[in-house]
Scaffold this motif. Structure first.
Motif, mmCIF file in Angstrom:
data_model
loop_
_atom_site.group_PDB
_atom_site.id
_atom_site.type_symbol
_atom_site.label_atom_id
_atom_site.label_comp_id
_atom_site.label_asym_id
_atom_site.label_seq_id
_atom_site.Cartn_x
_atom_site.Cartn_y
_atom_site.Cartn_z
ATOM 1 N N TYR A 233 0.822 -1.215 0.000
ATOM 2 C CA TYR A 233 0.000 0.000 0.000
ATOM 3 C C TYR A 233 0.847 1.252 0.000
ATOM 4 C CZ TYR A 233 -3.940 -3.066 0.725
ATOM 5 O OH TYR A 233 -4.869 -4.035 0.569
ATOM 6 N N VAL A 234 2.097 1.120 0.441
ATOM 7 C CA VAL A 234 2.998 2.268 0.386
ATOM 8 C C VAL A 234 3.043 2.766 -1.053
ATOM 9 C CG1 VAL A 234 5.403 2.980 0.588
ATOM 10 C CG2 VAL A 234 4.400 1.522 2.331
ATOM 11 N N SER A 237 -0.127 4.757 -2.002
ATOM 12 C CA SER A 237 -0.209 6.112 -1.458
ATOM 13 C C SER A 237 0.837 7.019 -2.084
ATOM 14 C CB SER A 237 -0.076 6.118 0.061
ATOM 15 O OG SER A 237 0.259 4.858 0.544
ATOM 16 N N GLY A 240 -0.344 8.061 -5.409
ATOM 17 C CA GLY A 240 -1.382 9.093 -5.277
ATOM 18 C C GLY A 240 -0.771 10.458 -5.044
ATOM 19 N N ILE A 241 0.217 10.506 -4.139
ATOM 20 C CA ILE A 241 0.867 11.789 -3.824
ATOM 21 C C ILE A 241 1.565 12.344 -5.072
ATOM 22 C CG2 ILE A 241 2.750 12.830 -2.511
ATOM 23 C CD1 ILE A 241 2.056 10.847 -0.248
#
Ligand code: UDP
Ligand code: MG
Length: 317
Positions: A233-234, A237, A240-241
């Motif tokens: 999941y890192v 995210s 996304g950033i």
């Protein structure tokens, strides 16, 4: 457990190159448990030792009829040796402890009291006063914090592979065939009623640690990658950033066009390199995470045994 029949208890002790400590350890455990109202069997698992350990264990088995010895075909590691011992156990309860005297056998009576009272797991927890090296204290603290942060399974900080288990807890563990084993996590995962028993860890009775840095690192990897999907999941995210940053940049550049100042757009080599390096680095790390999971899946689907038994003394006991 029926009160009429004597409760049988197996003591599972993994041993790797502990020559010179074995007779002394056995005597100490015997002193601690003799006289207790249980029928004890000692299961020593020789994890591919290359020193005199095997001979010493054979001598022990010849001298004490309650001693069973399981010799693995090579060094499979502490967790695999413990697994071999649990698999071989048939007692109503099992206690696992290290062979170097760091897990005080004097606590076994208290552990078994709790098992008889109906607890399925009595987990030994290293008290904070343990004389650990600074490095081990620091890495251990960091490890438990990280693991509990990213994994849904709670693992008690300072939990050791010093614990008592009821038969049904052992059977639950035996039903988990995973190759990458982190017993502290697995014990917490199976549930059941559990108690925590802090203990004071002494210095090794002799010899040096058999947990090399590489072995410790592998155990940490096994814990993290088999109890958490967080590393995957890192990527999500971070992706996304980065997309948000890209959007912001687009708006920023567009603002130059809208106000007709395109000539002011500087050719930014350094910022470009920076972004390329950051993004490249992140992609590599995330690919690495995915690689580790694929590797773990690969090893699981091969269905290789966790350990191989070379020889067993008194298997019939
Ligand atoms: N051990 C084992 N196989 C290994 C490493 C260790 O069976 O590959 C045994 C070792 O003999 C001891 C226990 O596991 O009984 C714990 O190891 P150690 O005391 O070296 O670890 P530490 O207490 O330093 O973490
Ligand atoms: Mg030790």
């Amino acid at each position: 457990m029926s009160p009429r029949k004597k409760i049988s208890v197996d003591l599972v002790i993994p041993v790797f190159n502990e020559a010179g400590l074995i007779a002394q350890m056995h005597a100490r455990v015997r002193r601690a448990v003799d006289g207790l109202p249980y029928a004890f069997t000692f299961i020593y698992v020789n994890d591919g030792s290359s020193d005199g350990t095997e001979t010493e264990l054979t001598a022990l088995a010849n001298a004490d009829k309650r001693v069973r010895v399981i010799s693995l075909s090579r060094n499979f590691g502490h967790q695999a040796a413990l697994t071999a011992g649990l698999d071989a156990s048939r007692g109503d309860a099992v206690v696992t402890l290290d062979a170097d005297g760091q897990h005080p056998p004097e606590m076994i009576p208290q552990m078994l009291d709790l098992i008889v009272q109906g607890y399925d797991i009595v987990q030994g927890q290293r008290a904070a006063d343990a004389r650990l090296g600074r490095f081990k204290k620091w890495t251990s603290g960091l490890f438990y914090r990280l693991l509990n942060f990213i994994s849904g399974t709670r693992v008690l900080p300072g939990a050791a592979d010093f614990r008592a288990l009821s038969r049904r807890a052992v059977d639950a563990l035996k039903a988990m065939p995973e190759y990458h084993r982190f017993l502290r996590g697995m014990v917490s995962w199976i549930g059941f009623k559990s108690a925590i028993l802090p203990y004071h860890q002494e210095e090794r009775a002799g010899g040096v640690t058999k947990y090399s840095f590489a072995k410790m690192f592998r155990l940490a990897m096994d814990a993290i990658f088999s109890f958490s999907l967080a590393p995957l999941y890192v990527g999500l995210s971070l992706g996304g950033i980065l997309l948000l940053l890209a959007l912001a940049e687009m708006i920023y550049v567009l603002s130059f066009w809208v106000t007709g100042r395109t000539s002011n757009l500087a050719p930014g080599w350094s910022s470009l390199m920076f972004v390329i390096l950051i993004v490249g680095g992140m992609l590599m790390i995330l690919l690495g995470f995915i690689g580790v999971y694929v590797g773990y899946i690969f090893q699981e689907v091969k269905r290789r045994p966790v350990y191989i038994v070379k020889r067993e003394e008194k298997a019939d006991k």
